[in-house]
Design an enzyme around this catalytic site. Structure first.
Site, PDB file in Angstrom:
ATOM      1  N   ASP A 194      -4.553 -42.978 -31.270  1.00  0.00           N
ATOM      2  CA  ASP A 194      -3.812 -42.956 -32.615  1.00  0.00           C
ATOM      3  C   ASP A 194      -4.564 -43.678 -33.477  1.00  0.00           C
ATOM      4  O   ASP A 194      -4.099 -44.906 -33.634  1.00  0.00           O
ATOM      5  CB  ASP A 194      -2.411 -42.689 -32.420  1.00  0.00           C
ATOM      6  CG  ASP A 194      -1.428 -42.710 -33.832  1.00  0.00           C
ATOM      7  OD1 ASP A 194      -2.213 -42.789 -34.699  1.00  0.00           O
ATOM      8  OD2 ASP A 194      -0.500 -42.249 -33.710  1.00  0.00           O
ATOM      9  N   HIS A 195      -5.290 -43.316 -34.549  1.00  0.00           N
ATOM     10  CA  HIS A 195      -6.155 -43.941 -35.355  1.00  0.00           C
ATOM     11  C   HIS A 195      -5.327 -44.999 -36.224  1.00  0.00           C
ATOM     12  O   HIS A 195      -5.759 -46.051 -36.587  1.00  0.00           O
ATOM     13  CB  HIS A 195      -7.204 -43.250 -36.162  1.00  0.00           C
ATOM     14  CG  HIS A 195      -6.688 -42.518 -37.234  1.00  0.00           C
ATOM     15  ND1 HIS A 195      -6.249 -41.117 -36.886  1.00  0.00           N
ATOM     16  CD2 HIS A 195      -6.665 -42.770 -38.574  1.00  0.00           C
ATOM     17  CE1 HIS A 195      -5.968 -40.628 -38.120  1.00  0.00           C
ATOM     18  NE2 HIS A 195      -5.921 -41.447 -38.946  1.00  0.00           N
ATOM     19  N   HIS A 242       1.805 -40.197 -35.568  1.00  0.00           N
ATOM     20  CA  HIS A 242       1.667 -41.350 -36.500  1.00  0.00           C
ATOM     21  C   HIS A 242       3.115 -42.090 -36.890  1.00  0.00           C
ATOM     22  O   HIS A 242       3.300 -43.317 -36.671  1.00  0.00           O
ATOM     23  CB  HIS A 242       0.931 -41.112 -37.740  1.00  0.00           C
ATOM     24  CG  HIS A 242      -0.262 -40.658 -37.335  1.00  0.00           C
ATOM     25  ND1 HIS A 242      -1.184 -40.855 -36.461  1.00  0.00           N
ATOM     26  CD2 HIS A 242      -1.169 -39.349 -38.099  1.00  0.00           C
ATOM     27  CE1 HIS A 242      -2.444 -40.208 -36.559  1.00  0.00           C
ATOM     28  NE2 HIS A 242      -2.169 -39.204 -37.597  1.00  0.00           N
ATOM     29  N   ASP A 302       1.450 -32.499 -36.843  1.00  0.00           N
ATOM     30  CA  ASP A 302       0.223 -33.265 -37.294  1.00  0.00           C
ATOM     31  C   ASP A 302       0.568 -34.712 -37.510  1.00  0.00           C
ATOM     32  O   ASP A 302      -0.225 -35.484 -37.374  1.00  0.00           O
ATOM     33  CB  ASP A 302      -0.085 -32.562 -38.462  1.00  0.00           C
ATOM     34  CG  ASP A 302      -1.800 -33.151 -38.801  1.00  0.00           C
ATOM     35  OD1 ASP A 302      -2.425 -33.240 -38.045  1.00  0.00           O
ATOM     36  OD2 ASP A 302      -2.108 -33.528 -40.137  1.00  0.00           O
ATOM     37  N   ALA A 317     -17.290 -37.549 -34.507  1.00  0.00           N
ATOM     38  CA  ALA A 317     -18.459 -38.191 -33.996  1.00  0.00           C
ATOM     39  C   ALA A 317     -19.491 -38.794 -35.105  1.00  0.00           C
ATOM     40  O   ALA A 317     -19.679 -40.139 -35.173  1.00  0.00           O
ATOM     41  CB  ALA A 317     -19.433 -37.775 -33.127  1.00  0.00           C
ATOM     42  N   LYS A 318     -19.841 -38.031 -36.070  1.00  0.00           N
ATOM     43  CA  LYS A 318     -20.556 -38.313 -37.118  1.00  0.00           C
ATOM     44  C   LYS A 318     -19.961 -39.294 -38.150  1.00  0.00           C
ATOM     45  O   LYS A 318     -20.524 -40.229 -38.681  1.00  0.00           O
ATOM     46  CB  LYS A 318     -21.127 -37.232 -37.623  1.00  0.00           C
ATOM     47  CG  LYS A 318     -22.245 -36.475 -36.885  1.00  0.00           C
ATOM     48  CD  LYS A 318     -23.034 -35.383 -37.566  1.00  0.00           C
ATOM     49  CE  LYS A 318     -22.044 -33.915 -37.576  1.00  0.00           C
ATOM     50  NZ  LYS A 318     -22.809 -32.802 -38.197  1.00  0.00           N
ATOM     51  N   GLY A 350     -20.148 -33.099 -33.714  1.00  0.00           N
ATOM     52  CA  GLY A 350     -18.892 -32.947 -34.447  1.00  0.00           C
ATOM     53  C   GLY A 350     -18.622 -33.812 -35.475  1.00  0.00           C
ATOM     54  O   GLY A 350     -19.407 -34.742 -35.455  1.00  0.00           O
ATOM     55  N   ASP A 351     -17.793 -33.387 -36.335  1.00  0.00           N
ATOM     56  CA  ASP A 351     -17.459 -34.185 -37.761  1.00  0.00           C
ATOM     57  C   ASP A 351     -17.002 -35.673 -37.413  1.00  0.00           C
ATOM     58  O   ASP A 351     -17.233 -36.595 -38.114  1.00  0.00           O
ATOM     59  CB  ASP A 351     -16.457 -33.216 -38.468  1.00  0.00           C
ATOM     60  CG  ASP A 351     -16.088 -34.171 -39.738  1.00  0.00           C
ATOM     61  OD1 ASP A 351     -17.097 -34.562 -40.579  1.00  0.00           O
ATOM     62  OD2 ASP A 351     -14.988 -34.478 -40.282  1.00  0.00           O
TER      63      ASP A 351
END
Length: 502
Positions: A176-177, A239, A234, A17-18, A14-15
């Site tokens: 939560d990045h 966040h 979202d 991961a890449k 997936g996006d």
């Protein structure tokens, strides 16, 4: 210090991961946190070979400029397994590969399972990890999961029960990045390492706090996802409420994950749960229309791919949280977030109260308002702080004027600082949950957001209600004006003054 572990990434093609996971693992590899004793299993439906998977991994590293030898050595630790998450037989194959790699790389049964997939698969995956004896009794077994964690409190609670049946809370790492971002982590340092601020961090000295998560992009190719989410779920549920808890929490007894979590949960529990009438009074939603900024035209949200022509999904949220405790009673925490706004930027503005008496105005002069003292924490794209103070104008008399003490990290420092996912993956390796969301935090956030969502679902909004390229609908500005406040950050004014925005 090297950390031994096997990473199993569900959704390895997936996006996420890449774009994030493989480059972050490579950075840890270059720094020596991963070296000889690690391996990665990527799983997904695609029928890839190990060789093809390794080529994909190497492609994701190009911006990091690895040497040929580094890329080859790093990617040699990666293995691929075509996998259907609903097929029990595939988990048996995963167990065989896991045990083989554990012995081959001497991993001491240390395992990290990263679920980079849609949350509806989380329960199925963790149940199979247990039933097919992939989770070991030796070493550590840690589960890393991405948002969204459910779509309301009820679904999140059900999902949590499924996961907790296999993994204890201490081994669940809900990413939560934003909690991995340098300046988000700096909030605690600014507060607790500077008496000048911590001594004034209360309702005696602070007038209001403003949190802005502004995005200049539209939904791009995420229309299908966004239609089922919207800005409230979202951004606000995770966040923004995480940032509110960091700003509002009490001083922890120690800087450990348990102490921090305890104080963050207390802060979230103190946020007032609004009635439907209070939601209507204190929260605003919006959806972007077509617009033009600096000679660039943008289509409306309803014209974006995979978006319904009559969509009532909000792309903007502004609101006022009230925290009912001794420290914060009466101090509004204003929040706003949206797509297709004037500029990309995440910042916090702490607005301090005025001095009780303005001695710098004289009977024979017009009254001169003092500018408020403002502490600004810049989170992205720039990182740093500024503090607005009143100083004397140069020349005759004692006329005050605002001056700004400003610090921004250099482009070189920012570029070379660890990326959020790199820091969070290393925390997971070390078993440090400080910068992850605990279930009690997630539960409180959903309780707060569900009340807003349920109120909004009772009526159809008049969308669209703000032009692309602006800072949101008119009601978002009126929300503060009726309380005698205004948004501190208004980048749209710069463009309007130059004729670049209507």
């Amino acid at each position: 210090m090297e950390q031994a572990a096997l990473f199993t990434i569900f959704g390895g093609t997936g996006d996420l991961a890449k774009r994030k996971l493989y480059p972050s693992l490579f950075r840890l590899y270059k720094k020596g946190n991963l070296k000889d004793h690690f391996a990665v299993i990527g799983t997904a439906r695609r029928p890839w070979s190990d060789e093809h998977y390794r080529e994909v991994v190497k492609e994701t590293l190009q911006e990091l400029n690895p040497t040929t030898e580094e890329a080859e050595e790093f990617s040699s630790h990666f293995y691929y397994l075509s996998h259907n998450v609903n097929d029990t037989k595939h988990y048996d194959e995963l167990r065989v590969l896991t045990e083989k790699l554990d012995e081959q790389y001497d991993l001491s049964s240390n395992r990290i399972y990263y679920l980079a997939m849609a949350p509806q698969f989380f329960g199925t995956i963790v149940q199979h990890l247990q039933s097919q004896r992939i989770v070991t009794k030796d070493g550590f077994n840690r589960l890393v999961i991405e948002k969204p964690f459910g779509f309301d409190y009820e679904s999140a609670n059900e999902l949590n029960q499924q996961i907790r049946a296999v993994f204890p809370e201490k081994d669940i790492f809900r990413i939560d990045h934003y909690l991995g971002k340098e300046m988000i982590q700096n909030i605690a340092v600014v507060r607790f390492a500077n008496n000048i601020f911590e001594s004034m961090w209360n309702n005696r000295y602070i007038d209001n706090i403003q949190i802005t998560f502004s995005e200049s992009l539209g939904v791009e190719d995420r229309g299908g996802y966004y239609e089922n989410s919207g800005a409230l779920k979202d951004m606000v549920q995770n966040h923004i409420l995480q940032v509110v808890s960091l700003l509002a929490m009490e001083v922890p007894v120690s800087f450990s994950d348990e102490s921090l979590r305890l104080e963050k949960v207390k802060a979230l529990e103190a946020i007032r749960r609004y009635t439907p009438e209070e939601v209507e009074e204190n929260f605003v939603r919006g959806q972007y229309d077509a617009g033009e900024l600096d000679n660039t035209k943008f289509v409306s949200y309803r014209k974006e791919p995979n978006v319904a022509e009559d969509s009532s999904t909000e792309t903007f949220v502004a609101g006022k949280f009230l925290i009912d405790n001794f420290r914060w009673s009466g101090v509004p925490f204003y929040i706003r977030t949206g797509k297709r706004m004037t500029e990309k930027g995440t910042r916090i503005n702490v607005i301090f109260k005025q001095v009780p008496v303005n001695v710098f105005h004289f009977d024979n002069e017009d009254k001169q308002e003092l500018a408020q003292n403002v502490l600004t924490i810049y989170i992205q794209p720039t990182e740093g702080f500024s503090l607005t103070l009143n100083g004397k104008q140069i020349g005759q008399g004692f006329n005050p004027e605002p001056v700004k003490m400003d610090f921004r990290q250099s482009a070189e420092v920012t570029e070379n600082s660890p990326e959020a996912y790199e820091k969070l993956l290393l925390d997971a390796l070390r078993g440090d949950g400080t910068n992850f969301s605990h279930w009690d935090e997630v539960a409180n956030s959903w309780e707060i957001v569900d009340r807003i969502r349920q109120t909004w679902d009772q009526s159809t909004p008049e969308f669209p209600n703000y032009a692309a390229g602006t800072m949101g609908p008119k009601a978002a500005f009126e929300l503060l004006e009726k309380n005698g406040h205004e948004w501190n950050w208004h980048p749209d004014n710069w463009y309007r003054e130059r004729g670049k925005l209507n």
